[in-house]
Design a protein around this motif. Structure first.
Motif, PDB file in Angstrom:
ATOM      1  N   TYR A   1      -4.998   9.350  -0.343  1.00 47.60           N
ATOM      2  CA  TYR A   1      -4.922   9.198   1.124  1.00 47.60           C
ATOM      3  C   TYR A   1      -3.471   9.124   1.580  1.00 47.60           C
ATOM      4  O   TYR A   1      -3.076   9.730   2.579  1.00 47.60           O
ATOM      5  CB  TYR A   1      -5.676   7.938   1.556  1.00 47.60           C
ATOM      6  N   ARG A   2      -2.667   8.387   0.831  1.00 52.59           N
ATOM      7  CA  ARG A   2      -1.252   8.231   1.191  1.00 52.59           C
ATOM      8  C   ARG A   2      -0.517   9.559   1.113  1.00 52.59           C
ATOM      9  O   ARG A   2       0.326   9.868   1.972  1.00 52.59           O
ATOM     10  CB  ARG A   2      -0.622   7.203   0.255  1.00 52.59           C
ATOM     11  N   GLU A   3      -0.861  10.351   0.091  1.00 56.08           N
ATOM     12  CA  GLU A   3      -0.202  11.658  -0.051  1.00 56.08           C
ATOM     13  C   GLU A   3      -0.641  12.626   1.036  1.00 56.08           C
ATOM     14  O   GLU A   3       0.134  13.494   1.468  1.00 56.08           O
ATOM     15  CB  GLU A   3      -0.514  12.229  -1.429  1.00 56.08           C
TER      16      GLU A   3
ATOM     17  N   VAL B   1       2.292  -3.760   3.879  1.00 58.95           N
ATOM     18  CA  VAL B   1       2.685  -2.371   4.173  1.00 58.95           C
ATOM     19  C   VAL B   1       4.183  -2.341   4.476  1.00 58.95           C
ATOM     20  O   VAL B   1       4.788  -3.353   4.809  1.00 58.95           O
ATOM     21  CB  VAL B   1       1.879  -1.796   5.371  1.00 58.95           C
TER      22      VAL B   1
ATOM     23  N   GLN C   1       2.508   7.396   4.943  1.00 51.17           N
ATOM     24  CA  GLN C   1       2.429   5.969   4.684  1.00 51.17           C
ATOM     25  C   GLN C   1       1.442   5.264   5.613  1.00 51.17           C
ATOM     26  O   GLN C   1       1.193   5.704   6.731  1.00 51.17           O
ATOM     27  CB  GLN C   1       3.819   5.345   4.847  1.00 51.17           C
ATOM     28  N   PHE C   2       0.906   4.166   5.096  1.00 51.23           N
ATOM     29  CA  PHE C   2       0.000   3.348   5.905  1.00 51.23           C
ATOM     30  C   PHE C   2       0.810   2.672   7.006  1.00 51.23           C
ATOM     31  O   PHE C   2       1.872   2.094   6.756  1.00 51.23           O
ATOM     32  CB  PHE C   2      -0.675   2.276   5.038  1.00 51.23           C
TER      33      PHE C   2
ATOM     34  N   LEU D   1       0.811  -1.212   0.000  1.00 52.12           N
ATOM     35  CA  LEU D   1       0.000   0.000   0.000  1.00 52.12           C
ATOM     36  C   LEU D   1       0.850   1.269   0.000  1.00 52.12           C
ATOM     37  O   LEU D   1       0.386   2.333  -0.431  1.00 52.12           O
ATOM     38  CB  LEU D   1      -0.927   0.007   1.224  1.00 52.12           C
ATOM     39  N   ASN D   2       2.078   1.174   0.445  1.00 52.26           N
ATOM     40  CA  ASN D   2       2.923   2.365   0.560  1.00 52.26           C
ATOM     41  C   ASN D   2       3.789   2.628  -0.676  1.00 52.26           C
ATOM     42  O   ASN D   2       4.305   3.725  -0.842  1.00 52.26           O
ATOM     43  CB  ASN D   2       3.830   2.247   1.795  1.00 52.26           C
TER      44      ASN D   2
END
Length: 219
Positions: A186-188, A219, A192-193, A161-162
Protein backbone atom coordinates in the motif's frame (compact mmCIF):
# COMPACT_ATOMS: atom_id res chain seq x y z
CA UNK A 1 32.49 -122.03 74.85
CA UNK A 2 29.86 -120.88 77.28
CA UNK A 3 32.07 -117.92 78.31
CA UNK A 4 32.36 -116.78 74.69
CA UNK A 5 28.62 -117.01 74.28
CA UNK A 6 28.14 -114.91 77.41
CA UNK A 7 30.55 -112.20 76.13
CA UNK A 8 28.67 -111.97 72.85
CA UNK A 9 25.38 -111.55 74.62
CA UNK A 10 26.79 -108.75 76.84
CA UNK A 11 28.34 -106.99 73.85
CA UNK A 12 25.05 -107.16 71.90
CA UNK A 13 23.18 -105.67 74.87
CA UNK A 14 25.60 -102.74 75.12
CA UNK A 15 25.30 -102.01 71.39
CA UNK A 16 21.53 -101.77 71.63
CA UNK A 17 21.81 -99.47 74.62
CA UNK A 18 24.16 -97.16 72.68
CA UNK A 19 21.83 -97.17 69.67
CA UNK A 20 18.93 -96.25 71.95
CA UNK A 21 20.84 -93.34 73.47
CA UNK A 22 21.81 -92.01 70.04
CA UNK A 23 18.21 -92.14 68.84
CA UNK A 24 17.05 -90.34 71.98
CA UNK A 25 19.59 -87.57 71.44
CA UNK A 26 18.54 -87.16 67.81
CA UNK A 27 14.89 -86.93 68.83
CA UNK A 28 15.61 -84.34 71.47
CA UNK A 29 17.64 -82.23 69.03
CA UNK A 30 14.81 -82.38 66.46
CA UNK A 31 12.26 -81.17 69.03
CA UNK A 32 14.52 -78.27 70.03
CA UNK A 33 14.92 -77.16 66.40
CA UNK A 34 11.15 -77.17 65.87
CA UNK A 35 10.48 -74.86 68.81
CA UNK A 36 9.94 -71.14 67.83
CA UNK A 37 12.96 -68.94 68.50
CA UNK A 38 12.43 -66.11 71.00
CA UNK A 39 12.23 -62.68 69.34
CA UNK A 40 14.80 -60.17 70.44
CA UNK A 41 13.04 -57.04 71.72
CA UNK A 42 15.85 -54.80 70.46
CA UNK A 43 15.51 -56.23 66.95
CA UNK A 44 11.75 -55.64 66.99
CA UNK A 45 12.21 -52.02 68.07
CA UNK A 46 14.81 -51.41 65.36
CA UNK A 47 12.49 -52.84 62.70
CA UNK A 48 9.60 -50.68 63.97
CA UNK A 49 11.72 -47.52 63.87
CA UNK A 50 12.94 -48.37 60.36
CA UNK A 51 9.37 -48.92 59.12
CA UNK A 52 8.25 -45.62 60.66
CA UNK A 53 11.15 -43.76 59.05
CA UNK A 54 10.31 -45.23 55.66
CA UNK A 55 6.67 -44.24 56.08
CA UNK A 56 7.62 -40.67 56.99
CA UNK A 57 9.98 -40.50 54.04
CA UNK A 58 7.24 -41.66 51.68
CA UNK A 59 4.92 -38.98 53.08
CA UNK A 60 7.55 -36.28 52.65
CA UNK A 61 8.27 -37.45 49.13
CA UNK A 62 4.58 -37.35 48.36
CA UNK A 63 4.30 -33.80 49.66
CA UNK A 64 7.34 -32.75 47.68
CA UNK A 65 5.90 -34.26 44.54
CA UNK A 66 2.67 -32.34 45.13
CA UNK A 67 4.38 -29.01 45.63
CA UNK A 68 6.71 -29.50 42.65
CA UNK A 69 3.89 -29.70 40.08
CA UNK A 70 4.60 -27.07 37.44
CA UNK A 71 2.06 -24.38 36.59
CA UNK A 72 1.36 -23.51 32.98
CA UNK A 73 1.68 -19.81 32.11
CA UNK A 74 1.71 -17.65 28.98
CA UNK A 75 4.02 -14.79 28.07
CA UNK A 76 3.98 -12.49 25.07
CA UNK A 77 7.36 -12.29 23.33
CA UNK A 78 7.83 -9.18 21.19
CA UNK A 79 10.54 -7.25 19.45
CA UNK A 80 13.68 -8.56 17.77
CA UNK A 81 12.94 -12.29 17.83
CA UNK A 82 12.34 -14.60 14.89
CA UNK A 83 8.86 -15.80 15.90
CA UNK A 84 7.16 -13.22 18.16
CA UNK A 85 3.87 -14.04 19.81
CA UNK A 86 2.22 -15.81 22.73
CA UNK A 87 4.34 -18.61 24.21
CA UNK A 88 3.41 -21.35 26.71
CA UNK A 89 5.87 -21.54 29.62
CA UNK A 90 6.01 -22.63 33.28
CA UNK A 91 7.21 -20.97 36.48
CA UNK A 92 10.63 -22.60 36.31
CA UNK A 93 11.53 -20.89 33.02
CA UNK A 94 13.44 -17.66 32.47
CA UNK A 95 13.55 -14.93 29.84
CA UNK A 96 16.15 -16.78 27.75
CA UNK A 97 13.75 -19.76 27.56
CA UNK A 98 10.98 -17.53 26.22
CA UNK A 99 13.36 -16.13 23.59
CA UNK A 100 14.28 -19.66 22.50
CA UNK A 101 10.57 -20.56 22.21
CA UNK A 102 10.24 -17.52 19.95
CA UNK A 103 12.84 -18.93 17.55
CA UNK A 104 15.81 -17.11 19.06
CA UNK A 105 17.14 -13.60 18.61
CA UNK A 106 16.67 -11.80 15.31
CA UNK A 107 19.79 -10.56 13.55
CA UNK A 108 19.27 -7.00 14.80
CA UNK A 109 18.54 -7.91 18.43
CA UNK A 110 20.30 -6.12 21.27
CA UNK A 111 20.11 -8.77 24.00
CA UNK A 112 22.55 -6.82 26.18
CA UNK A 113 19.69 -4.57 27.32
CA UNK A 114 17.67 -7.52 28.64
CA UNK A 115 18.12 -9.56 31.81
CA UNK A 116 17.98 -13.03 30.27
CA UNK A 117 18.21 -14.71 33.68
CA UNK A 118 15.02 -13.15 35.04
CA UNK A 119 12.31 -15.66 35.97
CA UNK A 120 9.06 -15.44 33.98
CA UNK A 121 5.65 -14.57 35.42
CA UNK A 122 2.21 -15.21 33.95
CA UNK A 123 0.95 -12.64 31.37
CA UNK A 124 4.38 -11.02 31.16
CA UNK A 125 5.53 -9.19 28.05
CA UNK A 126 9.11 -9.97 27.07
CA UNK A 127 10.38 -7.30 24.70
CA UNK A 128 13.75 -7.67 22.95
CA UNK A 129 14.95 -4.31 21.60
CA UNK A 130 16.85 -3.77 18.39
CA UNK A 131 20.38 -2.39 18.22
CA UNK A 132 20.30 1.35 18.78
CA UNK A 133 16.84 1.20 20.34
CA UNK A 134 16.42 2.37 23.92
CA UNK A 135 13.96 0.47 26.07
CA UNK A 136 11.47 2.65 27.95
CA UNK A 137 12.59 3.40 31.50
CA UNK A 138 9.25 2.16 32.84
CA UNK A 139 10.05 -1.34 31.62
CA UNK A 140 11.81 -3.86 33.82
CA UNK A 141 14.98 -5.80 33.14
CA UNK A 142 13.14 -8.43 31.14
CA UNK A 143 11.92 -5.81 28.71
CA UNK A 144 8.40 -6.04 30.13
CA UNK A 145 6.19 -3.95 32.39
CA UNK A 146 6.80 -4.92 36.00
CA UNK A 147 4.25 -7.13 37.69
CA UNK A 148 2.10 -10.03 36.49
CA UNK A 149 -0.97 -9.15 34.48
CA UNK A 150 0.50 -6.12 32.72
CA UNK A 151 -0.07 -6.24 28.97
CA UNK A 152 2.75 -3.94 28.03
CA UNK A 153 0.91 -2.46 25.05
CA UNK A 154 1.59 1.10 26.12
CA UNK A 155 5.23 0.31 26.75
CA UNK A 156 5.96 -1.27 23.38
CA UNK A 157 8.08 1.03 21.17
CA UNK A 158 6.05 2.54 18.35
CA UNK A 159 6.37 1.30 14.77
CA UNK A 160 6.44 3.95 12.04
CA UNK A 161 4.14 2.97 9.17
CA UNK A 162 6.22 4.98 6.71
CA UNK A 163 9.69 3.67 7.56
CA UNK A 164 9.23 0.19 9.06
CA UNK A 165 10.23 -2.83 7.02
CA UNK A 166 8.43 -6.20 6.99
CA UNK A 167 10.30 -7.47 10.06
CA UNK A 168 9.57 -4.35 12.10
CA UNK A 169 5.89 -4.36 11.13
CA UNK A 170 5.56 -7.91 12.46
CA UNK A 171 6.28 -6.54 15.93
CA UNK A 172 2.71 -5.25 15.95
CA UNK A 173 0.18 -7.42 17.77
CA UNK A 174 -1.55 -9.80 15.35
CA UNK A 175 0.48 -8.69 12.31
CA UNK A 176 2.18 -11.52 10.50
CA UNK A 177 4.28 -11.61 7.37
CA UNK A 178 1.30 -11.37 4.97
CA UNK A 179 -0.28 -8.35 6.66
CA UNK A 180 3.10 -6.64 6.92
CA UNK A 181 3.63 -7.18 3.19
CA UNK A 182 0.22 -5.61 2.46
CA UNK A 183 1.23 -2.47 4.37
CA UNK A 184 4.44 -2.23 2.34
CA UNK A 185 2.49 -2.73 -0.93
CA UNK A 186 0.00 0.00 0.00
CA UNK A 187 2.82 2.38 0.89
CA UNK A 188 4.57 1.73 -2.41
CA UNK A 189 1.34 2.24 -4.36
CA UNK A 190 -0.04 5.30 -2.55
CA UNK A 191 2.96 6.94 -0.96
CA UNK A 192 3.49 7.59 2.71
CA UNK A 193 0.70 7.31 5.24
CA UNK A 194 -0.69 10.70 6.13
CA UNK A 195 -2.32 9.48 9.33
CA UNK A 196 -2.71 6.33 11.39
CA UNK A 197 -6.38 6.15 10.36
CA UNK A 198 -5.28 5.59 6.78
CA UNK A 199 -4.23 2.06 7.79
CA UNK A 200 -7.91 1.10 7.44
CA UNK A 201 -7.45 1.40 3.69
CA UNK A 202 -5.17 -1.64 3.80
CA UNK A 203 -6.95 -4.98 3.39
CA UNK A 204 -7.30 -6.80 6.70
CA UNK A 205 -7.20 -3.72 8.94
CA UNK A 206 -10.60 -2.62 10.24
CA UNK A 207 -11.74 -0.24 12.97
CA UNK A 208 -11.22 -2.70 15.84
CA UNK A 209 -7.76 -3.68 14.63
CA UNK A 210 -6.77 -0.04 14.23
CA UNK A 211 -7.88 0.85 17.77
CA UNK A 212 -5.91 -2.07 19.16
CA UNK A 213 -2.76 -1.14 17.25
CA UNK A 214 -3.04 2.66 17.59
CA UNK A 215 -0.80 2.93 20.69
CA UNK A 216 1.90 1.03 18.80
CA UNK A 217 1.78 3.09 15.60
CA UNK A 218 3.38 6.29 14.39
CA UNK A 219 3.61 8.11 11.05
Amino acid sequence: MERLKELLENTSREIWIIIGLVLALIGAAFLLLRQPQPVNDTTMMAETVTASSQSMQMTENGQTATTSVTTTMYVDVKGAVKQPGLKKVDQTMRVIDAVQLAGGFAGNADEKQVNLAQRLVDQQVVYIPKRGEKVDAAMNQAGAPAGPGATGTSQTPQVNLNTADVTELQQLDGVGEKKAAKIIEYREAHGQFQSIEELKEVSGFGDKTLERLRPQLAV
